[in-house]
Scaffold this active site. Structure first.
Site, PDB file in Angstrom:
ATOM      1  CB  CYS A  86      72.946  30.084  11.663  1.00 31.93           C
ATOM      2  SG  CYS A  86      72.914  30.130   9.768  1.00 31.93           S
ATOM      3  CG  HIS A 206      68.591  28.615  12.502  1.00 29.59           C
ATOM      4  ND1 HIS A 206      68.856  29.871  12.737  1.00 29.59           N
ATOM      5  CD2 HIS A 206      69.111  28.603  11.188  1.00 29.59           C
ATOM      6  CE1 HIS A 206      69.387  30.798  11.796  1.00 29.59           C
ATOM      7  NE2 HIS A 206      69.540  29.945  10.729  1.00 29.59           N
ATOM      8  CD  GLU A 208      67.808  29.803  16.404  1.00 31.56           C
ATOM      9  OE1 GLU A 208      68.360  28.673  16.482  1.00 31.56           O
ATOM     10  OE2 GLU A 208      68.283  30.555  15.669  1.00 31.56           O
TER      11      GLU A 208
HETATM   12  N1  GLN Z   1      74.260  33.419   5.550  1.00 28.36           N
HETATM   13  C1  GLN Z   1      74.166  34.267   7.067  1.00 28.36           C
HETATM   14  C2  GLN Z   1      75.262  34.953   7.211  1.00 28.36           C
HETATM   15  O1  GLN Z   1      76.447  35.099   6.593  1.00 28.36           O
HETATM   16  C3  GLN Z   1      73.834  33.250   8.007  1.00 28.36           C
HETATM   17  C4  GLN Z   1      72.365  32.699   7.785  1.00 28.36           C
HETATM   18  C5  GLN Z   1      71.509  32.332   9.057  1.00 28.36           C
HETATM   19  O2  GLN Z   1      71.821  32.724  10.100  1.00 28.36           O
HETATM   20  N2  GLN Z   1      70.564  31.536   9.081  1.00 28.36           N
HETATM   21  O3  GLN Z   1      75.384  35.552   8.157  1.00 28.36           O
END
Ligand code: GLN
Length: 227
Positions: A86, A206, A208
């Site tokens: 992410c 994610h 995790e």
């Molecule tokens: N929108 C977040 C970012 O730009 C990422 C979101 C996340 O890691 N769940 O870092």
């Protein structure tokens, strides 16, 4: 006795504890230790690194304030395995759209990543995905997407034409990943949510945040120990 393989989880911001908790549930004949990484010295002791989800702008800012940006870019150059989830996928990429001014990225994978790609209506969702094409037997993995990015584009030699997409932030790292980008998973609507380039891997979701250990086990077997 051989020393254990050290897997670091970047602990500047975000879901680093959750990654370590999942790793610690995994039974393996290989000896591993899992550590939180906040300093250059800790990073130097790592055989592989995981960059967690969280907020990529905050990770970038804290990395700059704690003088970790350059050591992290050097870690990318050292060709050790790195997995970004992410916000970690955003931080690992070579180019981003929807970034904040001044946001820094590590430039480990030849991809352009779009932040917050699912829009406001779809801030977060869960979905079971079939990963059996790359993780044998895993056809129902529970994925969690939270304000998730997607891989907007795989960068190649024609990358200069991509400027049309709007403001693009480019990594300052001079690293050139020697492998080709492989798409590991696309959603039914075509959005790319998992990619691999040699020993670097990025996922929009994610693993995790579910209590399924299979993705983490695959990362250790396939990327870290080579077993
Ligand atoms: N929108 C977040 C970012 O730009 C990422 C979101 C996340 O890691 N769940 O870092």
């Amino acid at each position: 006795m051989t020393r254990s393989l050290v897997v670091g989880v970047l602990a500047l911001q975000g879901a680093f504890i959750e990654h370590i908790q999942i790793f610690e549930k995994i039974q393996s004949p290989v000896s591993y230790s899992f550590i939180e990484v906040r300093t250059e010295e800790q990073l130097h002791s790592c055989d592989a690194l995981v960059i967690p989800g969280g907020e990529s702008t905050a990770i970038s800012l804290i990395a700059q304030r704690t003088s970790m940006l350059k050591p992290l870019m050097d870690f990318i150059k050292s060709e050790k395995p790195v997995w970004g989830t992410c916000a970690g996928l955003i931080f690992l990429s070579k180019q981003i759209v929807n970034g904040r001014e001044g946001q820094k990225i590590l430039g480990g994978m030849d991809i352009m990543v779009k932040r917050n790609a699912f829009g406001r209506q779809l801030n977060s969702f869960e979905q079971k995905l079939d990963f059996s094409t790359f993780i044998p037997g895993v056809s129902d993995f529970p994925t969690v997407f939270i304000r998730a990015p997607v891989v907007e584009m795989i960068l190649d030699d024609s990358e200069e034409t991509y400027n049309k997409l709007g403001e693009v932030i480019r990594s300052e790292n001079t690293y050139q990943n020697p492998s080709k980008v492989e798409i590991l998973h696309q959603l039914e609507n075509g959005l790319i949510v998992a990619v691999r380039q040699g020993n670097k891997i990025g996922t929009s979701f994610h693993p995790e945040l579910s209590d399924d250990t299979r993705f983490h086990k695959w990362f250790l077997d396939e990327f870290v120990s080579g077993k």
